[in-house]
Design a protein around this motif. Sequence first.
Motif, short mmCIF file in Angstrom:
data_model
loop_
_atom_site.label_atom_id
_atom_site.label_comp_id
_atom_site.label_asym_id
_atom_site.label_seq_id
_atom_site.Cartn_x
_atom_site.Cartn_y
_atom_site.Cartn_z
N TYR A 154 44.03 67.03 28.50
CA TYR A 154 43.35 68.15 29.13
C TYR A 154 44.29 69.36 29.17
CZ TYR A 154 39.85 64.80 30.78
OH TYR A 154 38.86 63.84 30.85
N GLU A 155 43.69 70.53 29.23
CA GLU A 155 44.49 71.75 29.27
C GLU A 155 44.82 72.13 30.71
OE1 GLU A 155 42.52 74.89 27.22
OE2 GLU A 155 43.26 74.26 25.23
N VAL A 156 46.07 72.51 30.91
CA VAL A 156 46.53 73.03 32.20
C VAL A 156 47.35 74.28 31.91
CG1 VAL A 156 46.53 70.78 33.34
CG2 VAL A 156 48.58 71.57 32.16
N GLY A 157 47.77 74.96 32.98
CA GLY A 157 48.59 76.15 32.82
C GLY A 157 47.88 77.41 33.24
N LYS A 158 48.43 78.55 32.85
CA LYS A 158 47.87 79.85 33.20
C LYS A 158 46.81 80.26 32.18
CE LYS A 158 52.14 81.58 35.30
NZ LYS A 158 53.15 82.68 35.28
N PRO A 159 45.86 81.11 32.59
CA PRO A 159 44.89 81.62 31.62
C PRO A 159 45.59 82.37 30.49
CG PRO A 159 44.17 82.08 33.86
CD PRO A 159 45.56 81.56 33.96
N GLY A 160 45.25 82.05 29.28
CA GLY A 160 45.87 82.67 28.12
C GLY A 160 47.15 81.97 27.70
N ARG A 162 47.57 78.23 27.98
CA ARG A 162 47.24 76.85 28.29
C ARG A 162 48.02 75.89 27.39
NH1 ARG A 162 44.62 77.00 33.21
NH2 ARG A 162 42.85 78.43 33.16
N TYR A 163 48.22 74.69 27.85
CA TYR A 163 48.85 73.63 27.05
C TYR A 163 48.26 72.30 27.50
CZ TYR A 163 51.67 73.91 31.30
OH TYR A 163 52.08 74.00 32.60
N LYS A 164 48.36 71.33 26.63
CA LYS A 164 47.71 70.05 26.88
C LYS A 164 48.69 69.01 27.45
CE LYS A 164 43.89 70.30 23.59
NZ LYS A 164 43.20 69.61 22.47
N VAL A 165 48.17 68.27 28.41
CA VAL A 165 48.90 67.13 28.96
C VAL A 165 47.94 65.94 28.97
CG1 VAL A 165 50.43 68.52 30.39
CG2 VAL A 165 48.27 67.70 31.34
N TYR A 166 48.51 64.76 29.07
CA TYR A 166 47.66 63.58 29.12
C TYR A 166 47.43 63.20 30.58
CZ TYR A 166 45.64 59.04 28.01
OH TYR A 166 44.79 57.98 27.89
N PHE A 170 43.55 56.24 36.86
CA PHE A 170 43.54 54.80 37.08
C PHE A 170 43.59 54.51 38.57
CE2 PHE A 170 45.89 50.76 37.61
CZ PHE A 170 45.00 49.91 36.96
N MET A 171 42.65 53.69 39.04
CA MET A 171 42.61 53.23 40.43
C MET A 171 42.64 54.40 41.42
SD MET A 171 42.38 49.92 40.31
CE MET A 171 42.86 49.39 41.94
N GLY A 172 41.88 55.45 41.10
CA GLY A 172 41.78 56.58 42.00
C GLY A 172 42.93 57.56 41.93
N ALA A 173 43.93 57.28 41.08
CA ALA A 173 45.07 58.19 40.94
C ALA A 173 44.95 58.97 39.64
CB ALA A 173 46.38 57.41 40.96
N ALA A 174 45.41 60.23 39.71
CA ALA A 174 45.43 61.08 38.51
C ALA A 174 46.89 61.34 38.16
CB ALA A 174 44.69 62.38 38.77
N VAL A 175 47.37 60.71 37.09
CA VAL A 175 48.78 60.80 36.70
C VAL A 175 48.91 61.78 35.54
CG1 VAL A 175 50.82 59.54 35.94
CG2 VAL A 175 49.12 58.41 37.39
N THR A 176 49.75 62.80 35.74
CA THR A 176 50.05 63.74 34.67
C THR A 176 51.22 63.19 33.86
OG1 THR A 176 49.39 65.56 36.12
CG2 THR A 176 50.62 66.13 34.12
N GLU A 177 51.02 62.97 32.57
CA GLU A 177 52.04 62.36 31.71
C GLU A 177 52.57 63.37 30.70
OE1 GLU A 177 50.29 57.77 31.82
OE2 GLU A 177 50.29 58.90 29.94
N ILE A 178 53.88 63.46 30.61
CA ILE A 178 54.55 64.29 29.59
C ILE A 178 55.30 63.35 28.66
CG2 ILE A 178 56.25 66.08 29.16
CD1 ILE A 178 54.64 65.94 32.55
N TRP A 179 54.88 63.34 27.42
CA TRP A 179 55.45 62.41 26.44
C TRP A 179 56.61 63.05 25.68
CZ3 TRP A 179 50.32 60.24 23.87
CH2 TRP A 179 49.55 59.62 24.87
N ASP A 208 60.01 74.88 30.37
CA ASP A 208 59.54 75.71 31.48
C ASP A 208 58.17 75.26 31.97
OD1 ASP A 208 58.40 76.55 29.04
OD2 ASP A 208 58.00 78.54 29.83
N LYS A 209 57.35 74.74 31.06
CA LYS A 209 56.04 74.22 31.45
C LYS A 209 56.17 72.89 32.20
CE LYS A 209 53.54 76.55 27.70
NZ LYS A 209 54.69 77.42 27.32
N ILE A 210 57.14 72.07 31.78
CA ILE A 210 57.38 70.80 32.49
C ILE A 210 57.84 71.08 33.92
CG2 ILE A 210 58.80 68.72 32.55
CD1 ILE A 210 58.93 68.79 29.52
N VAL A 211 58.69 72.11 34.06
CA VAL A 211 59.17 72.46 35.39
C VAL A 211 58.01 72.92 36.27
CG1 VAL A 211 60.62 74.06 36.68
CG2 VAL A 211 61.49 73.00 34.59
N GLN A 212 57.06 73.66 35.69
CA GLN A 212 55.88 74.06 36.45
C GLN A 212 55.10 72.85 36.95
OE1 GLN A 212 53.82 76.60 33.69
NE2 GLN A 212 54.93 78.45 34.32
#
Length: 333
Positions: A154-160, A162-166, A170-179, A208-212
């Motif tokens: 899915y895309e996250v970030g600021k308008p204009g 955006r970048y994709k993260v996975y 699972f089990m009611g949790a939303a885990v943001t994964e950076i591979w 810089d996006k990972i830090v965000q």
Amino acid sequence: MQSRQQIEDVYMNENDDVMYRCKPLSPDTPSSNSSQLQITTLTQNNEDIVKKKDKFKVIISVVVAFFFIVMLVLFGLQAHWAFGNNNQNIEFKEKIEHEIRTAEKNHLDTIQELNEKIERTMNTSEKNLVNTIQDVYTCHHLVIRDGIIESGFYEVGKPGNRYKVYCNLFMGAAVTEIWHNSMNEIQATRCTGSACYSHRPKYNIAMDKIVQITNHSKQCQQYIKYRCQNSALLYNVSPLYGYWSSRDGEKMQYWGGASSKRPGYCACGETGTCDDKQTKCNCDKNGPPMTQDEGYLTDKSKLPVTEMRFGDIDGTNEFGWHTLGMLQCTGSV
């Protein structure tokens, strides 16, 4: 006329209340008529006393009978009142119990309604807050704002920008994964000296996006492992055969699983379960058989890992393998 023989008779009346004694007569004793007069007088007095006592007994009996009758009357009235009001008492008790049950049910219904209202309000407030902020950096916010229910990119970030993260849902949790490009185990190549081998993972988004993402997440973690044979790892920090570098390039002198973050410690060093009790890491025994040190790094201000270094792998029987997992972040701040 009485004889001179000494006679002693004892007389008692029929109630056994009065006793008098006739003493023996002596030659100087008065005549029998005088004695008889004395006896008659005593007998008369005795009869008067008996009559008075009988009269007193009658009075006592009447009082006792009257008191007994009064007690019976009072007892009868009390029993009549209790019996007469028994049905009223039962009805009153049932009425009170019904009112209590009704009040409890209404109270529970009110509490449930309040809880549901609070939950709806919180969800609505959080969703409205996310909707007003276009800069969304975590999968947790995407679940709230967009209601995503399936794992995927899915895309996250600021308008204009955006970048994709996975997003792993699972089990009611939303885990943001950076591979990154080396999440499988890799064998370190031979080299001489401490920290002579280096490996730098390449992440799928810029630092810089990972830090965000880490700054907007409640918690983050990254798995790290070193499997070794005759190869030291931290070796009490001096010399520092191996270490990992933070996102700012700082040399971190503890290993995954060491929650205290003390220099030279692996997870087994904190629990006292290392293969060699004199060391703080399994690999620092620097001998056979093959062993490993592993665990999660959890200081999100230092993550992700940008470099891993290892040494003491120049001998024919010295080997090392390293593993670095994805960066995983959950929640939001």
